[in-house]
Design a protein around this motif. Structure first.
Motif, PDB file in Angstrom:
ATOM      1  N   PRO A 229       0.825  -1.207   0.000  1.00 45.56           N
ATOM      2  CA  PRO A 229       0.000   0.000   0.000  1.00 45.56           C
ATOM      3  C   PRO A 229       0.860   1.258   0.000  1.00 45.56           C
ATOM      4  CG  PRO A 229      -0.764  -1.549   1.659  1.00 45.56           C
ATOM      5  CD  PRO A 229       0.529  -2.081   1.116  1.00 45.56           C
ATOM      6  N   LYS A 230       0.423   2.238  -0.764  1.00 48.87           N
ATOM      7  CA  LYS A 230       1.132   3.506  -0.852  1.00 48.87           C
ATOM      8  C   LYS A 230       0.381   4.541  -0.039  1.00 48.87           C
ATOM      9  CE  LYS A 230       2.618   2.480  -5.528  1.00 48.87           C
ATOM     10  NZ  LYS A 230       2.526   2.870  -6.925  1.00 48.87           N
ATOM     11  N   LYS A 231       1.128   5.466   0.515  1.00 50.72           N
ATOM     12  CA  LYS A 231       0.489   6.563   1.233  1.00 50.72           C
ATOM     13  C   LYS A 231      -0.195   7.474   0.227  1.00 50.72           C
ATOM     14  CE  LYS A 231       1.279   6.457   5.686  1.00 50.72           C
ATOM     15  NZ  LYS A 231       0.197   6.524   6.625  1.00 50.72           N
ATOM     16  N   LEU A 232      -1.394   7.846   0.566  1.00 46.65           N
ATOM     17  CA  LEU A 232      -2.157   8.748  -0.280  1.00 46.65           C
ATOM     18  C   LEU A 232      -1.751  10.178   0.037  1.00 46.65           C
ATOM     19  CD1 LEU A 232      -4.410   8.476  -2.384  1.00 46.65           C
ATOM     20  CD2 LEU A 232      -6.038   8.855  -0.562  1.00 46.65           C
ATOM     21  N   ASP A 233      -1.578  10.989  -0.974  1.00 49.68           N
ATOM     22  CA  ASP A 233      -1.201  12.387  -0.805  1.00 49.68           C
ATOM     23  C   ASP A 233      -2.464  13.183  -0.479  1.00 49.68           C
ATOM     24  OD1 ASP A 233      -0.208  14.927  -0.852  1.00 49.68           O
ATOM     25  OD2 ASP A 233       0.527  14.836  -2.916  1.00 49.68           O
TER      26      ASP A 233
ATOM     27  N   PRO B 174     -17.095   4.868 -15.870  1.00 49.22           N
ATOM     28  CA  PRO B 174     -15.941   4.615 -15.009  1.00 49.22           C
ATOM     29  C   PRO B 174     -14.766   3.927 -15.713  1.00 49.22           C
ATOM     30  CG  PRO B 174     -17.726   3.114 -14.502  1.00 49.22           C
ATOM     31  CD  PRO B 174     -18.271   4.123 -15.464  1.00 49.22           C
ATOM     32  N   ARG B 175     -15.034   3.256 -16.811  1.00 49.47           N
ATOM     33  CA  ARG B 175     -13.937   2.538 -17.472  1.00 49.47           C
ATOM     34  C   ARG B 175     -12.930   3.479 -18.125  1.00 49.47           C
ATOM     35  NH1 ARG B 175     -18.350   0.413 -21.411  1.00 49.47           N
ATOM     36  NH2 ARG B 175     -18.562   2.255 -22.687  1.00 49.47           N
ATOM     37  N   TYR B 176     -13.279   4.761 -18.260  1.00 49.93           N
ATOM     38  CA  TYR B 176     -12.367   5.728 -18.854  1.00 49.93           C
ATOM     39  C   TYR B 176     -11.523   6.472 -17.818  1.00 49.93           C
ATOM     40  CZ  TYR B 176     -14.967   4.838 -23.108  1.00 49.93           C
ATOM     41  OH  TYR B 176     -15.556   4.228 -24.178  1.00 49.93           O
ATOM     42  N   LEU B 177     -11.645   6.114 -16.570  1.00 48.73           N
ATOM     43  CA  LEU B 177     -10.836   6.733 -15.518  1.00 48.73           C
ATOM     44  C   LEU B 177      -9.585   5.896 -15.263  1.00 48.73           C
ATOM     45  CD1 LEU B 177     -13.584   7.752 -12.938  1.00 48.73           C
ATOM     46  CD2 LEU B 177     -12.324   9.251 -14.466  1.00 48.73           C
ATOM     47  N   TYR B 178      -8.505   6.580 -14.916  1.00 47.20           N
ATOM     48  CA  TYR B 178      -7.264   5.910 -14.543  1.00 47.20           C
ATOM     49  C   TYR B 178      -7.357   5.491 -13.076  1.00 47.20           C
ATOM     50  CZ  TYR B 178      -5.289   7.735 -18.854  1.00 47.20           C
ATOM     51  OH  TYR B 178      -5.042   8.014 -20.166  1.00 47.20           O
ATOM     52  N   PRO B 179      -6.540   4.507 -12.678  1.00 46.72           N
ATOM     53  CA  PRO B 179      -6.587   4.056 -11.277  1.00 46.72           C
ATOM     54  C   PRO B 179      -6.370   5.174 -10.255  1.00 46.72           C
ATOM     55  CG  PRO B 179      -5.372   2.471 -12.597  1.00 46.72           C
ATOM     56  CD  PRO B 179      -5.665   3.657 -13.488  1.00 46.72           C
TER      57      PRO B 179
ATOM     58  N   GLY C 200      -9.503   6.910  -9.789  1.00 48.42           N
ATOM     59  CA  GLY C 200     -10.396   6.095  -8.960  1.00 48.42           C
ATOM     60  C   GLY C 200     -10.102   6.302  -7.486  1.00 48.42           C
ATOM     61  N   ALA C 201      -8.824   6.456  -7.154  1.00 51.20           N
ATOM     62  CA  ALA C 201      -8.447   6.721  -5.760  1.00 51.20           C
ATOM     63  C   ALA C 201      -8.970   8.084  -5.317  1.00 51.20           C
ATOM     64  CB  ALA C 201      -6.927   6.646  -5.598  1.00 51.20           C
ATOM     65  N   ILE C 202      -8.901   9.082  -6.201  1.00 49.24           N
ATOM     66  CA  ILE C 202      -9.426  10.410  -5.857  1.00 49.24           C
ATOM     67  C   ILE C 202     -10.927  10.333  -5.615  1.00 49.24           C
ATOM     68  CG2 ILE C 202      -9.871  12.739  -6.757  1.00 49.24           C
ATOM     69  CD1 ILE C 202      -7.134  12.534  -8.184  1.00 49.24           C
ATOM     70  N   VAL C 203     -11.624   9.565  -6.458  1.00 46.33           N
ATOM     71  CA  VAL C 203     -13.078   9.418  -6.295  1.00 46.33           C
ATOM     72  C   VAL C 203     -13.396   8.724  -4.970  1.00 46.33           C
ATOM     73  CG1 VAL C 203     -15.129   8.261  -7.206  1.00 46.33           C
ATOM     74  CG2 VAL C 203     -13.600   9.469  -8.755  1.00 46.33           C
TER      75      VAL C 203
ATOM     76  N   VAL D 195     -11.642  -1.315  -6.535  1.00 40.40           N
ATOM     77  CA  VAL D 195     -10.923  -2.371  -5.808  1.00 40.40           C
ATOM     78  C   VAL D 195      -9.404  -2.183  -5.890  1.00 40.40           C
ATOM     79  CG1 VAL D 195     -10.447  -4.858  -5.757  1.00 40.40           C
ATOM     80  CG2 VAL D 195     -12.795  -4.046  -5.817  1.00 40.40           C
ATOM     81  N   PRO D 196      -8.832  -1.921  -7.066  1.00 38.55           N
ATOM     82  CA  PRO D 196      -7.383  -1.675  -7.081  1.00 38.55           C
ATOM     83  C   PRO D 196      -6.981  -0.417  -6.317  1.00 38.55           C
ATOM     84  CG  PRO D 196      -8.158  -2.192  -9.291  1.00 38.55           C
ATOM     85  CD  PRO D 196      -9.368  -2.021  -8.430  1.00 38.55           C
ATOM     86  N   ALA D 197      -7.810   0.623  -6.355  1.00 43.04           N
ATOM     87  CA  ALA D 197      -7.495   1.850  -5.610  1.00 43.04           C
ATOM     88  C   ALA D 197      -7.438   1.568  -4.114  1.00 43.04           C
ATOM     89  CB  ALA D 197      -8.529   2.933  -5.905  1.00 43.04           C
ATOM     90  N   ILE D 198      -8.384   0.795  -3.631  1.00 43.10           N
ATOM     91  CA  ILE D 198      -8.410   0.450  -2.211  1.00 43.10           C
ATOM     92  C   ILE D 198      -7.239  -0.462  -1.865  1.00 43.10           C
ATOM     93  CG2 ILE D 198      -9.724  -0.750  -0.414  1.00 43.10           C
ATOM     94  CD1 ILE D 198     -12.271   0.195  -1.959  1.00 43.10           C
ATOM     95  N   SER D 199      -6.929  -1.389  -2.751  1.00 44.71           N
ATOM     96  CA  SER D 199      -5.803  -2.297  -2.513  1.00 44.71           C
ATOM     97  C   SER D 199      -4.472  -1.553  -2.492  1.00 44.71           C
ATOM     98  CB  SER D 199      -5.758  -3.374  -3.597  1.00 44.71           C
ATOM     99  OG  SER D 199      -6.901  -4.180  -3.520  1.00 44.71           O
ATOM    100  N   MET D 200      -4.374  -0.517  -3.311  1.00 40.48           N
ATOM    101  CA  MET D 200      -3.128   0.254  -3.373  1.00 40.48           C
ATOM    102  C   MET D 200      -2.950   1.187  -2.173  1.00 40.48           C
ATOM    103  SD  MET D 200      -1.294  -0.260  -6.190  1.00 40.48           S
ATOM    104  CE  MET D 200      -0.454   1.279  -6.404  1.00 40.48           C
ATOM    105  N   HIS D 201      -4.056   1.727  -1.661  1.00 36.48           N
ATOM    106  CA  HIS D 201      -3.949   2.783  -0.653  1.00 36.48           C
ATOM    107  C   HIS D 201      -4.596   2.454   0.688  1.00 36.48           C
ATOM    108  CE1 HIS D 201      -2.401   5.432  -3.753  1.00 36.48           C
ATOM    109  NE2 HIS D 201      -3.408   5.111  -4.511  1.00 36.48           N
TER     110      HIS D 201
END
Length: 187
Positions: free
Chosen positions: A50-54, A82-87, A90-93, A172-178
């Motif tokens: 997991p990365k720290k969110l800015d 939603p398929r046109y958003l980058y990961p 998705g984290a910002i959302v 799901v990937p946004a949550i997994s990353m952060h």
């Protein structure tokens, strides 16, 4: 369990009614989807730390209502395509709600009682209606999204099922990353 068609038996005598067998199949299906999501999230979580969110950049994105990369603009894209958003978008959302002045965690909590009751009753038509109302206040709630996905599949609404699946695949990937954002250590 084997579906009882009633053949080779006396009329009116079945081991289990068809409706009960149908409900059992649906519950197995919902559990399967939940397991797949958990496995998918687990695979991503194990592969990447997991990365720290800015949070400074996140607060800036939420405050910026005119930019195409601002929270409100991304939220609108999330709800429509939603398929046109980058990961990272998705984290910002997903995490933007935490720093938004409009976010009220308790509002969604109390409104979910009817939703949960309809889920227990397996009243999918009313469940979809109530879930869509809840998504207006909590557009990134995975519990609501996964339940709606299963309900759309159950009612054969493939268009809404595809849109909901795309939303889940972005979050799901946004949550997994952060992390899930429920505490300082997971945000």
């Amino acid at each position: 369990p084997e579906i009882d068609t009633g053949k080779n038996k006396e009329p009116g005598k079945t081991s289990q009614p068809f409706a009960a067998q149908h409900n059992n199949c649906y519950m197995i299906f919902v559990k399967g989807i939940m397991i797949l999501l958990a496995v998918f999230a687990g695979n991503i979580a194990c592969a990447q730390q997991p990365k720290k969110l800015d949070f400074v950049a996140l607060k800036k994105a939420v405050a910026d209502s005119t930019s195409p990369s601002g929270y409100k603009s991304l939220l609108q894209k999330f709800n429509e395509e939603p398929r046109y958003l980058y990961p990272y978008e998705g984290a910002i959302v997903y995490y933007g709600k935490l720093v938004s002045k409009d976010y009220n965690w308790s509002k969604g909590f109390f409104n979910r009682q009817k939703f949960d009751k309809l889920l227990r009753q397996q009243n999918f038509v009313d469940l979809i209606e109530e879930g869509e109302k809840l998504l207006e206040d909590e557009p990134t709630s995975l519990k609501i999204l996964v339940t709606l996905l299963a309900s759309y599949i159950k009612t054969a609404d493939t268009t809404k099922a595809a849109l909901t699946k795309a939303k889940i695949n972005l979050l799901v990937p946004a949550i997994s990353m952060h992390g899930n954002g429920t505490s300082d250590s997971t945000a």
